[in-house]
Scaffold this motif. Structure first.
Motif: not given
Length: 294
Positions: A20, A23, A57-58, A61
């Protein structure tokens, strides 16, 4: 958001989970460079390898770190039920658009592909970009099918896999597709070695993996003052394009470049995929330095 440079970052992993922190840095780096949009969870974003929860989740983010730059989220999956769930997750995350490829194991028919886009667009409140990627999906869109799908609600752009190398043929190819779709639907080129040629031929957008790795270099091509300048800047990268071709596409090269630059920790790809090693890795490091990409 369906014009200019759309930069597609990798989704880096660390110990088999999304990294995370890395990213977030990659997405912020693109926003700071001034890209026109960010494409999360494209092919280089490794979307087929991630679970629904990881993809949700990606998406969260990407939107959180984009600093207001529009974010498009890939929602391709084998089963329509899963595509619809992923579209819901993307919308909840605050995505500005979604990107959909007709993913399959058993080859899809044209009617099945049309049915997929029909069902998905009827359940969207944000725009959709059609992802035409026969190298991965093994499905080849006809221009006529693109024309049918482009009439559906919320379809805003078509991401084509490239254009002919010869300038007149490239212009004719884009014009042929343009004649079959509404004026409100843009055409975007992918396959980075086609980027300059595609935009020179009339594509409004460049959906770029290189943009997710070296945004300043890609922006210089996308915003060149003339077609000749764009072509010159792209041709300067010919050794890089050749390296990608030798390794079967951009993914492994991109992951390795990020590791070389210290932007992610290796290994960052989902197993069994691997980044480059040995002489291939050394060659890439020399290219990055020689071409002044970093």
């Amino acid at each position: 958001m369906f014009s200019g440079l759309s930069a597609f970052p990798i989704t880096p992993l660390k110990q088999d989970s999304i990294d995370e922190a890395a990213y977030g840095r990659l997405v912020r780096r693109l926003a700071a460079a001034g890209v026109d949009s960010i494409g999360a969870l494209g092919s280089t974003g490794c979307y087929p390898y991630l679970s629904r929860a990881e993809r949700a989740r990606a998406a969260q983010l990407a939107v959180a770190h984009a600093d207001g730059v529009p974010v498009m989220i890939g929602i391709g999956a084998l089963r329509m039920r899963d595509v619809l769930e992923l579209a819901e997750d993307a919308q909840k995350a605050g995505a500005s658009a979604v990107l959909l490829a007709p993913v399959s194991y058993h080859a899809l028919t044209s009617d099945e592909v049309y049915g997929l886009y029909d069902a998905v667009t009827r359940n969207l409140s944000i725009p959709l970009c059609v992802y035409d990627n026969p190298g991965t999906t093994r499905f080849t869109f006809s221009d006529e099918l693109h024309g049918r799908i482009a009439q559906l609600p919320n379809v805003a752009s078509i991401k084509i896999p490239g254009v002919p190398a010869e300038a007149a043929a490239a212009t004719e190819r884009v014009a042929r597709l343009r004649a079959l779709i509404p004026a409100s639907v843009t055409i975007g080129v992918s396959g980075d070695w086609f980027g300059a040629a595609g935009m020179n031929a009339g594509c409004e957008a460049w959906y770029s993996v290189l943009g997710g790795l070296f945004p300043e270099t890609t922006l210089a091509i996308a915003r060149a003052a003339s077609k000749e300048e764009a072509t010159r800047l792209s041709e300067r990268l010919r050794p890089y394009w050749d390296l990608i071709a030798r390794h079967g596409g951009s993914l492994r090269v991109t992951a390795t470049a990020l590791e070389i630059l210290g932007l992610v920790s290796g290994p960052c790809l989902p197993a069994p995929l691997q980044s480059l090693t040995g002489v291939d890795r050394d060659e890439l490091a020399k290219l990055i330095a020689t071409l002044e990409l970093a």
